[in-house]
Design a protein around this motif. Structure first.
Motif, PDB file in Angstrom:
ATOM      1  N   VAL A 148      23.168  11.459  10.256  1.00  0.00           N
ATOM      2  CA  VAL A 148      23.618  10.121  10.652  1.00  0.00           C
ATOM      3  C   VAL A 148      22.470   9.125  10.513  1.00  0.00           C
ATOM      4  N   ALA A 149      21.270   9.542  10.901  1.00  0.00           N
ATOM      5  CA  ALA A 149      20.100   8.672  10.722  1.00  0.00           C
ATOM      6  C   ALA A 149      19.864   8.396   9.236  1.00  0.00           C
ATOM      7  N   ALA A 150      20.104   9.406   8.401  1.00  0.00           N
ATOM      8  CA  ALA A 150      19.957   9.235   6.958  1.00  0.00           C
ATOM      9  C   ALA A 150      20.988   8.254   6.411  1.00  0.00           C
ATOM     10  N   VAL A 151      22.217   8.332   6.927  1.00  0.00           N
ATOM     11  CA  VAL A 151      23.261   7.384   6.512  1.00  0.00           C
ATOM     12  C   VAL A 151      22.860   5.969   6.909  1.00  0.00           C
ATOM     13  N   THR A 152      22.321   5.815   8.108  1.00  0.00           N
ATOM     14  CA  THR A 152      21.879   4.499   8.580  1.00  0.00           C
ATOM     15  C   THR A 152      20.818   3.925   7.650  1.00  0.00           C
ATOM     16  N   THR A 153      19.826   4.729   7.317  1.00  0.00           N
ATOM     17  CA  THR A 153      18.762   4.292   6.411  1.00  0.00           C
ATOM     18  C   THR A 153      19.327   3.927   5.047  1.00  0.00           C
ATOM     19  N   THR A 154      20.270   4.730   4.574  1.00  0.00           N
ATOM     20  CA  THR A 154      20.867   4.483   3.261  1.00  0.00           C
ATOM     21  C   THR A 154      21.664   3.186   3.247  1.00  0.00           C
ATOM     22  N   VAL A 155      22.409   2.925   4.316  1.00  0.00           N
ATOM     23  CA  VAL A 155      23.183   1.678   4.394  1.00  0.00           C
ATOM     24  C   VAL A 155      22.248   0.471   4.336  1.00  0.00           C
ATOM     25  N   ILE A 156      21.125   0.552   5.042  1.00  0.00           N
ATOM     26  CA  ILE A 156      20.165  -0.552   5.032  1.00  0.00           C
ATOM     27  C   ILE A 156      19.599  -0.758   3.632  1.00  0.00           C
ATOM     28  N   VAL A 157      19.311   0.347   2.948  1.00  0.00           N
ATOM     29  CA  VAL A 157      18.836   0.243   1.554  1.00  0.00           C
ATOM     30  C   VAL A 157      19.909  -0.395   0.683  1.00  0.00           C
ATOM     31  N   LEU A 158      21.163  -0.023   0.893  1.00  0.00           N
ATOM     32  CA  LEU A 158      22.265  -0.576   0.103  1.00  0.00           C
ATOM     33  C   LEU A 158      22.466  -2.064   0.363  1.00  0.00           C
ATOM     34  N   VAL A 159      22.185  -2.516   1.561  1.00  0.00           N
ATOM     35  CA  VAL A 159      22.257  -3.953   1.837  1.00  0.00           C
ATOM     36  C   VAL A 159      21.258  -4.693   0.957  1.00  0.00           C
ATOM     37  N   GLY A 160      20.047  -4.140   0.857  1.00  0.00           N
ATOM     38  CA  GLY A 160      19.046  -4.737  -0.020  1.00  0.00           C
ATOM     39  C   GLY A 160      19.446  -4.666  -1.480  1.00  0.00           C
ATOM     40  N   TYR A 161      19.972  -3.517  -1.894  1.00  0.00           N
ATOM     41  CA  TYR A 161      20.450  -3.367  -3.277  1.00  0.00           C
ATOM     42  C   TYR A 161      21.568  -4.366  -3.584  1.00  0.00           C
ATOM     43  N   SER A 162      22.476  -4.556  -2.615  1.00  0.00           N
ATOM     44  CA  SER A 162      23.617  -5.452  -2.851  1.00  0.00           C
ATOM     45  C   SER A 162      23.153  -6.887  -3.048  1.00  0.00           C
ATOM     46  N   ALA A 163      22.113  -7.279  -2.318  1.00  0.00           N
ATOM     47  CA  ALA A 163      21.568  -8.625  -2.502  1.00  0.00           C
ATOM     48  C   ALA A 163      20.979  -8.774  -3.901  1.00  0.00           C
ATOM     49  N   MET A 164      20.323  -7.716  -4.372  1.00  0.00           N
ATOM     50  CA  MET A 164      19.767  -7.725  -5.719  1.00  0.00           C
ATOM     51  C   MET A 164      20.874  -7.744  -6.765  1.00  0.00           C
ATOM     52  N   ALA A 165      21.931  -6.966  -6.519  1.00  0.00           N
ATOM     53  CA  ALA A 165      23.059  -6.920  -7.448  1.00  0.00           C
ATOM     54  C   ALA A 165      23.753  -8.272  -7.539  1.00  0.00           C
ATOM     55  N   GLY A 170      27.028  -9.749  -9.168  1.00  0.00           N
ATOM     56  CA  GLY A 170      27.706  -8.900  -8.202  1.00  0.00           C
ATOM     57  C   GLY A 170      28.341  -9.628  -7.043  1.00  0.00           C
ATOM     58  N   GLU A 171      28.223 -10.966  -7.026  1.00  0.00           N
ATOM     59  CA  GLU A 171      28.729 -11.747  -5.905  1.00  0.00           C
ATOM     60  C   GLU A 171      27.980 -11.340  -4.629  1.00  0.00           C
ATOM     61  N   GLY A 172      28.540 -11.617  -3.482  1.00  0.00           N
ATOM     62  CA  GLY A 172      27.878 -11.298  -2.235  1.00  0.00           C
ATOM     63  C   GLY A 172      26.849 -12.344  -1.852  1.00  0.00           C
ATOM     64  N   LEU A 173      26.114 -12.068  -0.795  1.00  0.00           N
ATOM     65  CA  LEU A 173      25.126 -13.011  -0.285  1.00  0.00           C
ATOM     66  C   LEU A 173      23.989 -13.225  -1.269  1.00  0.00           C
ATOM     67  N   GLY A 174      23.633 -12.213  -2.029  1.00  0.00           N
ATOM     68  CA  GLY A 174      22.575 -12.362  -3.022  1.00  0.00           C
ATOM     69  C   GLY A 174      22.927 -13.395  -4.071  1.00  0.00           C
ATOM     70  N   SER A 175      24.148 -13.319  -4.548  1.00  0.00           N
ATOM     71  CA  SER A 175      24.617 -14.286  -5.537  1.00  0.00           C
ATOM     72  C   SER A 175      24.623 -15.697  -4.979  1.00  0.00           C
ATOM     73  N   LYS A 176      25.110 -15.838  -3.741  1.00  0.00           N
ATOM     74  CA  LYS A 176      25.164 -17.157  -3.123  1.00  0.00           C
ATOM     75  C   LYS A 176      23.760 -17.713  -2.888  1.00  0.00           C
TER      76      LYS A 176
END
Length: 222
Positions: A148-165, A170-176
């Motif tokens: 579960v801790a690993a999932v938490t860390t991964t989700v946080i990494v994905l938030v950063g990736y999504s901003a880059m995408a 990729g739309e999302g907050l990064g695009s905006k």
């Protein structure tokens, strides 16, 4: 830019970001959990010891972890297009997000499972427990708080990736943030975007930590 003008943009960006992160997390867990278990089982002294398989999986995981996400994102454009039909938009970004996060999550799962007391595994083996039984009844339950801790860390990494995408279609907050905050020099918009991303990461961390503590307490009282 006034708040009434920013609000719908930020709302849609947040929805797109959460959508990308949620579904890429689901795919990452589905793909990374078996890989992490396989890395442990096929390692030296493992239940399915196989050096060739372990090295092959390890190489694939290491290559996936070593590639910068922006390069992986571009390299996967043909694959993303083949899977989704396009390489632009929130749904399309789920593919590279998951592909980039699966190796990372697999290594975290591997570490979590290695922490399980091997004596428990031997005890189940001595009672005739099969490998699937050991995985279901010992390895995964005992490693669950760490997973579960690993999932938490991964989700946080994905938030950063999504901003880059978001910066590459990729739309999302990064695009905006790029479109309105950077290209149009709307500093206030950029700051609000950063605050929202920080809030998302903080919320994910708090929820993840809470679940880990709950599981740990249940484990002690079991």
């Amino acid at each position: 830019m006034t708040w009434p003008e920013m609000q719908p943009l930020l709302t849609q960006g947040t929805i797109d970001t959460l959508y990308m992160v949620l579904w890429s997390t689901v795919v990452t867990v589905i793909g990374g959990l078996p890989l992490g278990v396989l890395l442990v089982l096929t390692d030296k002294g493992g239940l399915l010891q196989s050096t060739p398989v372990n090295k092959a999986v390890g190489v694939v995981v290491n290559i996936g972890r070593s590639l910068p996400f922006i390069i992986l994102l571009i390299a996967l454009i043909p694959f993303t297009t083949a899977v989704v039909g396009t390489f632009i938009g929130p749904t399309a970004m789920i593919v590279p997000l998951a592909v980039g996060a699966i190796p990372f999550f697999a290594r975290l799962v591997e570490t979590a499972i290695r922490e399980v007391d091997h004596g428990l595994v031997e005890a189940v083996q001595s009672m005739g427990g099969s490998i699937p039984t050991i995985i279901r009844k010992v390895l995964l339950p005992q490693a669950l708080p760490s997973i579960v801790a690993a999932v938490t860390t991964t989700v946080i990494v994905l938030v950063g990736y999504s901003a880059m995408a978001g910066a590459v279609g990729g739309e999302g907050l990064g695009s905006k943030a790029v479109t309105y905050g950077f290209q149009r020099f709307e500093t206030s918009f950029m700051l609000i975007t950063v605050v929202i991303l920080i809030a998302i990461v903080t919320a994910v961390q708090l929820i993840g930590d809470g679940v880990v503590r709950l599981l740990a307490r249940r484990g002690r009282t079991a």
